[in-house]
Design an enzyme around this catalytic site. Structure first.
Site, mmCIF file in Angstrom:
data_model
loop_
_atom_site.group_PDB
_atom_site.id
_atom_site.type_symbol
_atom_site.label_atom_id
_atom_site.label_comp_id
_atom_site.label_asym_id
_atom_site.label_seq_id
_atom_site.Cartn_x
_atom_site.Cartn_y
_atom_site.Cartn_z
ATOM 1 N N ASN A 37 18.923 19.784 -1.149
ATOM 2 C CA ASN A 37 18.693 21.110 -1.716
ATOM 3 C C ASN A 37 17.185 21.305 -1.826
ATOM 4 O O ASN A 37 16.437 20.340 -1.980
ATOM 5 C CB ASN A 37 19.334 21.192 -3.106
ATOM 6 C CG ASN A 37 19.330 22.599 -3.690
ATOM 7 O OD1 ASN A 37 18.988 23.582 -3.016
ATOM 8 N ND2 ASN A 37 19.710 22.706 -4.949
ATOM 9 N N THR A 38 16.750 22.536 -1.748
ATOM 10 C CA THR A 38 15.338 22.811 -1.962
ATOM 11 C C THR A 38 15.168 23.616 -3.244
ATOM 12 O O THR A 38 15.912 24.560 -3.515
ATOM 13 C CB THR A 38 14.704 23.502 -0.736
ATOM 14 O OG1 THR A 38 13.383 23.903 -1.070
ATOM 15 C CG2 THR A 38 15.504 24.692 -0.264
ATOM 16 N N HIS A 39 14.177 23.185 -4.038
ATOM 17 C CA HIS A 39 13.942 23.772 -5.359
ATOM 18 C C HIS A 39 12.499 24.262 -5.418
ATOM 19 O O HIS A 39 11.590 23.521 -5.041
ATOM 20 C CB HIS A 39 14.211 22.712 -6.435
ATOM 21 C CG HIS A 39 13.870 23.170 -7.811
ATOM 22 N ND1 HIS A 39 14.477 24.266 -8.388
ATOM 23 C CD2 HIS A 39 12.989 22.710 -8.721
ATOM 24 C CE1 HIS A 39 13.970 24.440 -9.598
ATOM 25 N NE2 HIS A 39 13.063 23.521 -9.824
ATOM 26 N N ASP A 88 18.909 19.829 -10.177
ATOM 27 C CA ASP A 88 17.627 19.520 -9.519
ATOM 28 C C ASP A 88 17.106 18.131 -9.879
ATOM 29 O O ASP A 88 15.898 17.918 -9.992
ATOM 30 C CB ASP A 88 16.574 20.598 -9.846
ATOM 31 C CG ASP A 88 17.039 21.990 -9.442
ATOM 32 O OD1 ASP A 88 17.691 22.121 -8.392
ATOM 33 O OD2 ASP A 88 16.784 22.955 -10.193
ATOM 34 N N ALA A 91 24.844 15.157 -9.260
ATOM 35 C CA ALA A 91 25.606 16.019 -10.179
ATOM 36 C C ALA A 91 24.718 16.797 -11.146
ATOM 37 O O ALA A 91 25.189 17.705 -11.827
ATOM 38 C CB ALA A 91 26.615 15.163 -10.943
ATOM 39 N N GLY A 92 23.438 16.466 -11.218
ATOM 40 C CA GLY A 92 22.554 17.125 -12.167
ATOM 41 C C GLY A 92 21.950 18.408 -11.613
ATOM 42 O O GLY A 92 22.229 18.826 -10.487
HETATM 43 C C1 GRF Z 1 13.960 29.500 -2.450
HETATM 44 O O1 GRF Z 1 12.681 29.499 -3.048
HETATM 45 C C2 GRF Z 1 14.844 28.457 -3.063
HETATM 46 O O2 GRF Z 1 14.209 27.262 -3.365
HETATM 47 C C3 GRF Z 1 15.238 29.173 -4.317
HETATM 48 O O3 GRF Z 1 15.494 30.487 -3.913
HETATM 49 C C4 GRF Z 1 14.715 30.766 -2.766
HETATM 50 C C5 GRF Z 1 15.649 31.168 -1.670
HETATM 51 O O4 GRF Z 1 14.965 31.838 -0.665
HETATM 52 N N1 GRF Z 1 16.309 28.524 -5.002
HETATM 53 P P1 GRF Z 1 15.666 32.253 0.705
HETATM 54 O O5 GRF Z 1 17.036 32.809 0.388
HETATM 55 O O6 GRF Z 1 15.739 31.017 1.558
HETATM 56 O O7 GRF Z 1 14.760 33.282 1.284
#
Ligand code: GRF
Length: 202
Positions: free
Chosen positions: A108-110, A146, A143-144
């Site tokens: 996942n990206t945060h 981020d 499970a947390g």
């Molecule tokens: C990203 O910054 C992601 O990390 C966050 O929401 C944004 C989503 O952007 N949770 P997109 O839909 O990929 O343009």
């Protein structure tokens, strides 16, 4: 052989688009085989459709319980036999069924530098705290909220005149590059999770 990636989105899908663009080059080593969402009518799904990638929607509200939704989402994803699942702006926590099937191979990206500012409002919380740098974190989903092991991070400055929107936009530029580079390395080189640490390579 190209790795199979399923991407899950909830919004605009610019991170998804970056992956779709990267995977157009066969040397990237992966293809996006499906895009799923927890809602319809979003630009993320439209991007997938324009790229000719199959889509599916799994709405929490369409299921009696959260567990049922979790199982249904896991089944939808499983149908595409992914090697890696990428949550790219997917605004739901996946549950035990999903993690049982795809734990260890879901990232996942945060939009913050973990472990600071987890949750839905990373850019706002960083701005309000007054940090001078923030950024984005790619992590292995657990499970947390981020909390998973960190695969990569990208740093951006916080400018004096930033709003939440300008800061998030700067983060997203760095986030897309980080995502494409790191997912590419994960599929081409493999990766190992050792305690809290993640390294590329078999
Ligand atoms: C990203 O910054 C992601 O990390 C966050 O929401 C944004 C989503 O952007 N949770 P997109 O839909 O990929 O343009």
């Amino acid at each position: 052989m190209s790795a199979r990636i399923v991407v899950l989105v909830s919004g605009g899908g610019t991170n998804l688009q970056a992956l779709l663009d990267a995977t157009a080059d066969p040397s990237y080593g992966a293809e996006v085989v499906a895009v799923g969402a927890d809602r319809d009518g979003i630009e993320g799904l439209a991007r997938a459709e324009r790229a000719g990638v199959p889509t599916f929607v799994a709405k929490v509200g369409a299921h009696a319980t959260r567990d049922d939704w979790d199982s249904a989402l896991a089944a939808e994803v499983a149908a595409y036999e992914p090697d890696l699942v990428v949550l790219a702006g997917f605004m739901k926590l996946v549950g035990p069924q999903f993690l049982g099937a795809f734990g260890g191979r879901t990232v996942n990206t945060h939009p913050a530098l973990s472990p600071s500012f987890p949750g839905m409002q990373g850019p706002r919380d960083a701005l309000e705290y007054g940090v001078k740098v923030t950024g984005a974190t790619l992590f292995v989903v657990d499970a947390g909220v981020d909390t998973g092991q960190i695969v990569a991070q990208a740093v951006v400055p916080v400018e004096d005149d930033d709003t939440v929107e300008t800061l998030h936009e700067r983060i997203k530029v760095a986030e897309r590059t980080m995502l494409v580079e790191s997912v590419g390395r994960m599929v081409r080189e493999g990766f190992v999770v050792d305690g809290r640490r993640v390294r590329f390579g078999a």
